[in-house]
Motif scaffolding. Sequence first.
Motif, mmCIF file in Angstrom:
data_model
loop_
_atom_site.group_PDB
_atom_site.id
_atom_site.type_symbol
_atom_site.label_atom_id
_atom_site.label_comp_id
_atom_site.label_asym_id
_atom_site.label_seq_id
_atom_site.Cartn_x
_atom_site.Cartn_y
_atom_site.Cartn_z
ATOM 1 N N PRO A 48 -3.711 -1.434 -14.599
ATOM 2 C CA PRO A 48 -2.996 -1.578 -13.339
ATOM 3 C C PRO A 48 -2.562 -3.027 -13.085
ATOM 4 N N TYR A 49 -1.969 -3.261 -11.934
ATOM 5 C CA TYR A 49 -1.897 -4.610 -11.392
ATOM 6 C C TYR A 49 -2.061 -4.489 -9.883
ATOM 7 N N ILE A 50 -2.383 -5.599 -9.248
ATOM 8 C CA ILE A 50 -2.464 -5.586 -7.788
ATOM 9 C C ILE A 50 -1.432 -6.523 -7.192
ATOM 10 N N ASN A 51 -1.038 -6.177 -5.970
ATOM 11 C CA ASN A 51 -0.254 -7.093 -5.150
ATOM 12 C C ASN A 51 -1.087 -7.325 -3.898
ATOM 13 N N ASP A 52 -1.713 -8.501 -3.829
ATOM 14 C CA ASP A 52 -2.532 -8.839 -2.672
ATOM 15 C C ASP A 52 -1.755 -9.841 -1.832
ATOM 16 N N ASP A 53 -1.015 -9.311 -0.893
ATOM 17 C CA ASP A 53 -0.228 -10.161 -0.006
ATOM 18 C C ASP A 53 0.659 -11.122 -0.785
ATOM 19 N N GLY A 54 1.296 -10.615 -1.822
ATOM 20 C CA GLY A 54 2.214 -11.422 -2.621
ATOM 21 C C GLY A 54 1.605 -11.961 -3.902
ATOM 22 N N LEU A 55 0.293 -12.028 -3.992
ATOM 23 C CA LEU A 55 -0.349 -12.491 -5.236
ATOM 24 C C LEU A 55 -0.428 -11.317 -6.209
ATOM 25 N N ILE A 56 0.194 -11.489 -7.368
ATOM 26 C CA ILE A 56 0.189 -10.443 -8.393
ATOM 27 C C ILE A 56 -0.844 -10.815 -9.451
ATOM 28 N N ILE A 57 -1.782 -9.904 -9.707
ATOM 29 C CA ILE A 57 -2.753 -10.141 -10.784
ATOM 30 C C ILE A 57 -2.851 -8.869 -11.610
ATOM 31 N N TYR A 58 -2.856 -8.993 -12.935
ATOM 32 C CA TYR A 58 -3.090 -7.840 -13.814
ATOM 33 C C TYR A 58 -4.299 -8.121 -14.697
ATOM 34 N N GLU A 59 -4.655 -7.121 -15.511
ATOM 35 C CA GLU A 59 -5.926 -7.116 -16.275
ATOM 36 C C GLU A 59 -7.058 -6.731 -15.325
ATOM 37 N N SER A 60 -7.598 -5.513 -15.546
ATOM 38 C CA SER A 60 -8.557 -4.943 -14.599
ATOM 39 C C SER A 60 -9.792 -5.813 -14.407
ATOM 40 N N ARG A 61 -10.246 -6.487 -15.459
ATOM 41 C CA ARG A 61 -11.451 -7.303 -15.305
ATOM 42 C C ARG A 61 -11.160 -8.580 -14.513
ATOM 43 N N ALA A 62 -9.939 -9.104 -14.675
ATOM 44 C CA ALA A 62 -9.534 -10.281 -13.889
ATOM 45 C C ALA A 62 -9.413 -9.893 -12.416
ATOM 46 N N ILE A 63 -8.810 -8.738 -12.153
ATOM 47 C CA ILE A 63 -8.674 -8.251 -10.773
ATOM 48 C C ILE A 63 -10.062 -8.070 -10.166
ATOM 49 N N SER A 64 -10.960 -7.450 -10.929
ATOM 50 C CA SER A 64 -12.321 -7.204 -10.437
ATOM 51 C C SER A 64 -13.026 -8.499 -10.059
ATOM 52 N N ARG A 65 -12.920 -9.498 -10.924
ATOM 53 C CA ARG A 65 -13.560 -10.787 -10.633
ATOM 54 C C ARG A 65 -12.963 -11.402 -9.358
ATOM 55 N N TYR A 66 -11.658 -11.300 -9.228
ATOM 56 C CA TYR A 66 -10.970 -11.863 -8.051
ATOM 57 C C TYR A 66 -11.489 -11.202 -6.770
#
Lengths: 225, 216
Positions: free
Chosen positions: B55-73
């Motif tokens: 997946p990727y996330i959009n957290d109020d404009g911040l885009i992060i991909y890689e599920s483990r990176a998202i999880s850590r964030y």
Amino acid sequence: MAIQIYGIPLSVAVRRALVVFKELEVPYDLVTVDIIKGEQKSDKALKNQPFGKIPYLHDSDNDLTLFESRAIARYIVGKYDKSGKSGLLPTDEVDAARFEQAVSIEVTAFNPPANGVANELVFKPVLYKKETDQAKLVEALASLNDTLNVYETILSKQKYLAGEYLTLADLFHLPLGTVLTDMAKLNVLTTDKRPSVQRWWKDISSRPSWLVVKADTTPLVFTTE
Amino acid sequence: MVLKLYGHTHSTCTARVAAVLTEYKVPFELVIVDLFKGEHKSPEYLAFQPFGQLPYINDDGLIIYESRAISRYIAAKYRSNVSSAWLPLPEDIAKTAKFEQAVNTEAFKFDAFASTAAFELFWKPGGPDAEYAKKLLENLNASLDAYEVILSKQKYLAGDELTLADIFHLPYANLLHNAKHINLEDEKRPNVARWWKELSTLPSWLAVKDGVKSPA
């Protein structure tokens, strides 16, 4: 010295840890593990590294034993660069997220195909005297090129993989990247067709810390005593 | 703006992130990416996730991909939402070191074999290469033998506290175990069985394991 690294100078994973020591000028003792004799699988070694791999570290300052080269790298930065001056391990919430994204990409998108290519072209013929599996090589090379094409897009917009500053995420590519470029004589990282990757690779692979680590080519031959 | 999770109901890596969002009580909206129509390879998608993966996330404009990176964030940003953090504080150097050791163990000693085996066995066009799948599962079982040793001395992979390093195993462990390609309840590995029993029944995993959806 407080820190002992167990491994050998030519090992890709050992080098991945050592370059970080050199970046921060942290001294260490490299303790040879006779991998030809399979010392890494001895009961003594397995107590420190239960998967029977190198490197592993022992820090006598706090009696800490640690394995996995990327964990060792992070540990050294955390311990010896508390101010974060090196920028190698960002702590700001957003910078850290982008850093973790870049590290994850190295692990999932670069390392597997790069290792696949290195295995077929270098490790199997040179270390194990085995024949290259052409089908596996072709598949790994295709996957590696796919990854590097995406790297080209990313690096055309920013200087390094995590953003504008060098981080561990970039350095982690050095050992396998060097096997591909110097030993397998591939141009995947140096081709003009990917000018941003070319620029990035030239930058990171010419860092003094890497040149010092790369220069130690003490071979895999041990005298028995 | 509610965090948007771009993924799919039955995507392993989307579930990984959803479990962490659930644990950390972070409201989110699941935006379904139409895999069957190849939406993940469209230029619009690639602009956000250049590898064309979920997946990727959009957290109020911040885009992060890689599920483990998202999880850590998520675990860092919402630390105060939980009483038992799944991520050690960076100031605790020894705990953090052991955590990173465990996260790398999951990546190289588990996921490397498990995710490749899952692709081979469930999703590869043309069906699995049986020899290759067998070799991957042998490697995975060898890793689990080492896990048995580690988990005989400590409760979880990073020490005596549950961390993201354990959580990261869930999607592929669940898939392969349920399809009986590996046996995480093997009595020959009682500590792995103990660890798996607890992990697989965590409420935040149970909430997402049969399909990710936007929480009510």
